[in-house]
Motif scaffolding. Structure first.
Motif, PDB file in Angstrom:
ATOM      1  N   PRO A  39      -8.875 -21.890   0.182  1.00 60.93           N
ATOM      2  CA  PRO A  39      -7.711 -21.601   0.280  1.00 60.93           C
ATOM      3  C   PRO A  39      -7.297 -20.290   1.205  1.00 60.93           C
ATOM      4  O   PRO A  39      -7.129 -19.094   0.819  1.00 60.93           O
ATOM      5  CB  PRO A  39      -7.106 -21.150  -1.147  1.00 60.93           C
ATOM      6  N   LEU A  40      -7.162 -20.540   2.532  1.00 58.49           N
ATOM      7  CA  LEU A  40      -7.240 -19.439   3.533  1.00 58.49           C
ATOM      8  C   LEU A  40      -5.711 -19.224   3.965  1.00 58.49           C
ATOM      9  O   LEU A  40      -5.010 -20.052   3.997  1.00 58.49           O
ATOM     10  CB  LEU A  40      -7.844 -19.763   4.648  1.00 58.49           C
ATOM     11  N   ALA A  41      -5.489 -17.809   3.902  1.00 55.73           N
ATOM     12  CA  ALA A  41      -3.972 -17.534   4.309  1.00 55.73           C
ATOM     13  C   ALA A  41      -3.849 -17.669   5.907  1.00 55.73           C
ATOM     14  O   ALA A  41      -4.835 -17.431   6.472  1.00 55.73           O
ATOM     15  CB  ALA A  41      -3.666 -16.131   3.860  1.00 55.73           C
ATOM     16  N   PRO A  42      -2.661 -18.044   6.346  1.00 58.62           N
ATOM     17  CA  PRO A  42      -2.430 -18.099   7.863  1.00 58.62           C
ATOM     18  C   PRO A  42      -2.344 -16.859   8.580  1.00 58.62           C
ATOM     19  O   PRO A  42      -2.131 -15.585   7.781  1.00 58.62           O
ATOM     20  CB  PRO A  42      -1.065 -18.568   7.878  1.00 58.62           C
ATOM     21  N   LEU A  43      -2.790 -16.763   9.734  1.00 57.42           N
ATOM     22  CA  LEU A  43      -2.848 -15.434  10.580  1.00 57.42           C
ATOM     23  C   LEU A  43      -1.543 -15.151  10.950  1.00 57.42           C
ATOM     24  O   LEU A  43      -0.690 -16.102  11.382  1.00 57.42           O
ATOM     25  CB  LEU A  43      -3.834 -15.740  11.563  1.00 57.42           C
ATOM     26  N   PRO A  44      -1.266 -13.951  11.534  1.00 56.78           N
ATOM     27  CA  PRO A  44      -0.142 -13.468  11.997  1.00 56.78           C
ATOM     28  C   PRO A  44      -0.151 -14.210  13.537  1.00 56.78           C
ATOM     29  O   PRO A  44      -1.017 -14.637  13.915  1.00 56.78           O
ATOM     30  CB  PRO A  44      -0.393 -12.119  12.539  1.00 56.78           C
ATOM     31  N   ASP A  45       1.063 -14.356  14.150  1.00 52.40           N
ATOM     32  CA  ASP A  45       1.283 -15.104  15.413  1.00 52.40           C
ATOM     33  C   ASP A  45       0.600 -14.385  16.306  1.00 52.40           C
ATOM     34  O   ASP A  45       0.187 -14.971  17.380  1.00 52.40           O
ATOM     35  CB  ASP A  45       2.868 -14.939  15.512  1.00 52.40           C
ATOM     36  N   VAL A  46       0.573 -12.999  16.564  1.00 55.44           N
ATOM     37  CA  VAL A  46       0.007 -12.395  17.497  1.00 55.44           C
ATOM     38  C   VAL A  46      -1.189 -11.574  16.990  1.00 55.44           C
ATOM     39  O   VAL A  46      -1.138 -11.079  15.727  1.00 55.44           O
ATOM     40  CB  VAL A  46       0.927 -11.706  18.412  1.00 55.44           C
ATOM     41  N   ALA A  47      -2.330 -11.135  17.829  1.00 50.04           N
ATOM     42  CA  ALA A  47      -3.206 -10.249  17.375  1.00 50.04           C
ATOM     43  C   ALA A  47      -2.921  -8.882  17.367  1.00 50.04           C
ATOM     44  O   ALA A  47      -1.666  -8.375  17.756  1.00 50.04           O
ATOM     45  CB  ALA A  47      -4.669 -10.333  18.441  1.00 50.04           C
ATOM     46  N   TYR A  48      -3.581  -7.987  16.612  1.00 52.57           N
ATOM     47  CA  TYR A  48      -3.162  -6.313  16.264  1.00 52.57           C
ATOM     48  C   TYR A  48      -3.102  -5.872  17.733  1.00 52.57           C
ATOM     49  O   TYR A  48      -4.026  -5.874  18.577  1.00 52.57           O
ATOM     50  CB  TYR A  48      -4.191  -5.748  15.348  1.00 52.57           C
ATOM     51  N   PRO A  49      -1.810  -5.202  18.027  1.00 49.39           N
ATOM     52  CA  PRO A  49      -1.861  -4.728  19.439  1.00 49.39           C
ATOM     53  C   PRO A  49      -2.556  -3.649  20.048  1.00 49.39           C
ATOM     54  O   PRO A  49      -1.887  -2.457  20.320  1.00 49.39           O
ATOM     55  CB  PRO A  49      -0.476  -4.550  19.779  1.00 49.39           C
ATOM     56  N   ALA A  58      -8.257   5.725   9.631  1.00 50.69           N
ATOM     57  CA  ALA A  58      -6.693   5.387   9.816  1.00 50.69           C
ATOM     58  C   ALA A  58      -6.370   4.312  10.767  1.00 50.69           C
ATOM     59  O   ALA A  58      -5.362   3.573  10.489  1.00 50.69           O
ATOM     60  CB  ALA A  58      -5.853   6.788  10.193  1.00 50.69           C
ATOM     61  N   SER A  59      -7.131   4.377  11.941  1.00 51.95           N
ATOM     62  CA  SER A  59      -6.969   3.299  12.941  1.00 51.95           C
ATOM     63  C   SER A  59      -7.244   1.781  12.437  1.00 51.95           C
ATOM     64  O   SER A  59      -6.275   1.009  12.787  1.00 51.95           O
ATOM     65  CB  SER A  59      -7.751   3.505  14.130  1.00 51.95           C
ATOM     66  N   PHE A  60      -8.414   1.723  11.872  1.00 50.31           N
ATOM     67  CA  PHE A  60      -8.496   0.388  11.188  1.00 50.31           C
ATOM     68  C   PHE A  60      -7.697   0.111  10.023  1.00 50.31           C
ATOM     69  O   PHE A  60      -7.491  -1.005   9.784  1.00 50.31           O
ATOM     70  CB  PHE A  60      -9.966   0.201  11.068  1.00 50.31           C
ATOM     71  N   ALA A  61      -7.086   0.912   9.274  1.00 46.07           N
ATOM     72  CA  ALA A  61      -6.241   0.795   8.156  1.00 46.07           C
ATOM     73  C   ALA A  61      -5.150  -0.100   8.730  1.00 46.07           C
ATOM     74  O   ALA A  61      -4.593  -0.911   8.122  1.00 46.07           O
ATOM     75  CB  ALA A  61      -5.851   1.939   7.489  1.00 46.07           C
ATOM     76  N   GLY A  62      -4.709   0.258   9.805  1.00 49.04           N
ATOM     77  CA  GLY A  62      -3.328  -0.466  10.210  1.00 49.04           C
ATOM     78  C   GLY A  62      -3.791  -1.911  10.722  1.00 49.04           C
ATOM     79  O   GLY A  62      -3.080  -2.845  10.628  1.00 49.04           O
ATOM     80  N   VAL A  63      -5.130  -2.040  11.312  1.00 50.75           N
ATOM     81  CA  VAL A  63      -5.361  -3.277  11.580  1.00 50.75           C
ATOM     82  C   VAL A  63      -5.541  -4.326  10.105  1.00 50.75           C
ATOM     83  O   VAL A  63      -5.007  -5.433  10.259  1.00 50.75           O
ATOM     84  CB  VAL A  63      -6.974  -3.401  12.235  1.00 50.75           C
ATOM     85  N   ALA A  64      -6.018  -3.786   9.234  1.00 47.75           N
ATOM     86  CA  ALA A  64      -6.117  -4.463   7.780  1.00 47.75           C
ATOM     87  C   ALA A  64      -4.738  -4.845   7.631  1.00 47.75           C
ATOM     88  O   ALA A  64      -4.412  -5.858   6.929  1.00 47.75           O
ATOM     89  CB  ALA A  64      -6.752  -3.492   6.748  1.00 47.75           C
TER      90      ALA A  64
END
Length: 448
Positions: free
Chosen positions: A288-298, A203-209
């Protein structure tokens, strides 16, 4: 052997035996045609033949049966030969069958796995033994490696441990170095991603994905060829970068060396395509790579550090100040991934400093004004109250206390009948030796 020409030349059997370093009986049998040089005389009866059927049946039932266990069974059935004989017969007769289920990937048929552009990134940890002692990481460093399955472009990040915060930090940093996100992240059964037994994502890594918008693919057990791209990158990193890394490099310098190697050498490799050979960098540019979120997973990243005598804490190539009372103490540096500040907390989880995070490896000192004043005041106070340090060649003669003690010693040595001691107040006290009166009493015959 060449004995016959020697015999025709008149050599005796003894002379031929000495010349060829053979036994005389062997030479005689060769000359008489009883035996042939280099050919062993076969035994009249093969003593192992009666056991072939049993050995064949047992190894067919259990291809991994130990030869030592099989020898124990055969000895109960009348086998009188040795264990090396059994192993030699198994090899010579090819009695152990091939097990296709346990064959290495190189020994069994492999299908070609298609990796479309931008489809998959493969991840793996690489253990790096014997890191430089100055890193303070103990006997093992760890390298998180990420590789684009289509173009074979890879990047890696050093880490002191393989916790989930370090994993997520490495995933974010490597993805930014690769230029974006693929649709799928592939892992082996590491406990920080999934349950190793079932392969279910935690569950903890599902939030990361979900934060990065990727799907997670877990390799089936014992299917290492599903991650062949990153496994090859691991081998390259270990042999071409880690193997000759100097001991005097810091973690940040070693990371820079690795980034330079990937950019200059690894990305310059040529890969065959339908349009001819292209470099890895050129292939990666077409994905074709997708952009990353502005910040890392907190997630909260925490690492222990020892405060220096100047009340500074080292973290990622920079130094940050703490109150001077914590000099030489052990503290923890906590960093919420994606934020631009770090907290320094004590063992009792009390936050004693907060600083803005500097660029990794910049070598700067980030100091709080209050910490600077407190450190200067403490240093000046210690210098004012402390005495002058002694010089090694300084002359320090005996003082009054030492001279008084020496005088007492001289008096004790010169008068054996009495001893002068010093009471608790420092005044000399005379102690009478009663053994003198005892000797006088023994010589008296009357009481008067």
């Amino acid at each position: 052997m060449g004995n016959t020409p020697l015999r025709k030349r008149g050599w005796s059997i003894s002379a031929i035996a000495r010349h060829t370093n053979k036994n005389r009986r062997t030479v005689r049998n060769y000359l008489n045609g009883v035996t042939t040089p280099g050919v062993r005389k076969p035994a009249a009866v093969d003593p192992f033949e009666p056991f072939v059927a049993y050995v064949t049946a047992r190894l067919t039932e259990d291809p991994h049966l130990w030869a030592r266990t099989l020898c124990d069974e055969l000895e109960d059935l009348g086998y009188a030969m040795s264990y090396p004989t059994l192993t030699r017969q198994i090899r010579a007769r090819n009695l152990r069958p091939h097990c296709p289920d346990c064959a290495n990937p190189a020994d069994r048929a492999n299908s070609v796995i298609d990796h479309p552009p931008g489809d998959e990134t493969q991840w793996d940890w690489l253990d790096l033994p014997n890191p430089p002692a100055s890193w303070g990481w103990g006997a093992m460093a760890h390298l998180l490696v990420g590789s684009l399955a289509y173009s074979n472009r890879w990047r890696a990040v050093l880490a002191p441990s393989m916790t989930q915060p370090h994993l997520v930090d490495g995933l974010d940093r490597i993805s930014r170095k690769l230029g974006g996100l693929t649709r799928t992240w592939r892992f082996d059964r590491m406990a920080t991603v999934c349950d190793p037994g079932s392969g279910r994502v935690t569950a903890s890594f599902a939030g990361v994905a979900k934060h990065y918008g990727v799907m997670v693919a877990i390799c089936p057990p014992k299917r290492g060829n599903r991650k062949g791209v990153v496994e090859k990158a691991n081998h390259t990193a270990a042999q071409r970068w880690w193997r000759n890394l100097s001991d005097d490099l810091t973690v940040e310098q070693a990371q820079d060396r690795l980034d330079d190697f990937c950019r200059v050498r690894a990305d310059a490799r040529l890969r065959p395509t339908d349009d001819g050979k292209l470099s890895v960098a050129a292939l990666a540019a077409t994905e074709p790579l997708a952009p990353l979120p502005d910040v890392a997973y907190p997630l909260i990243l925490s690492e222990d550090r020892t405060v220096s005598r100047q009340a500074m804490v080292s973290y990622r190539g920079n130094r940050y100040s703490v109150p001077p009372e914590l000099a030489s103490a052990t503290v923890s540096v906590t960093h919420v991934l994606g934020s631009d500040v770090i907290d320094i907390v004590t063992a009792s989880q009390i936050t004693i400093a907060r600083h803005r995070l500097a660029t990794d490896g910049a070598g700067v000192m980030v100091r709080d004004h209050g910490h600077v004043l407190a450190l200067d005041q403490l240093a000046m106070t210690a210098a004012a109250t402390g005495g002058r340090a002694h010089r090694r060649k300084e002359r320090i003669p005996p003082g009054p206390a030492a001279l008084a003690a020496a005088e007492v010693l001289r008096l004790n040595t010169s008068d054996p009948e009495s001893a002068i001691t010093v009471d608790t107040l420092g005044a000399p006290t005379t102690v009478i030796d009663l053994s003198t009166y005892e000797r006088a009493a023994r010589g008296r015959n009357t009481l008067s």
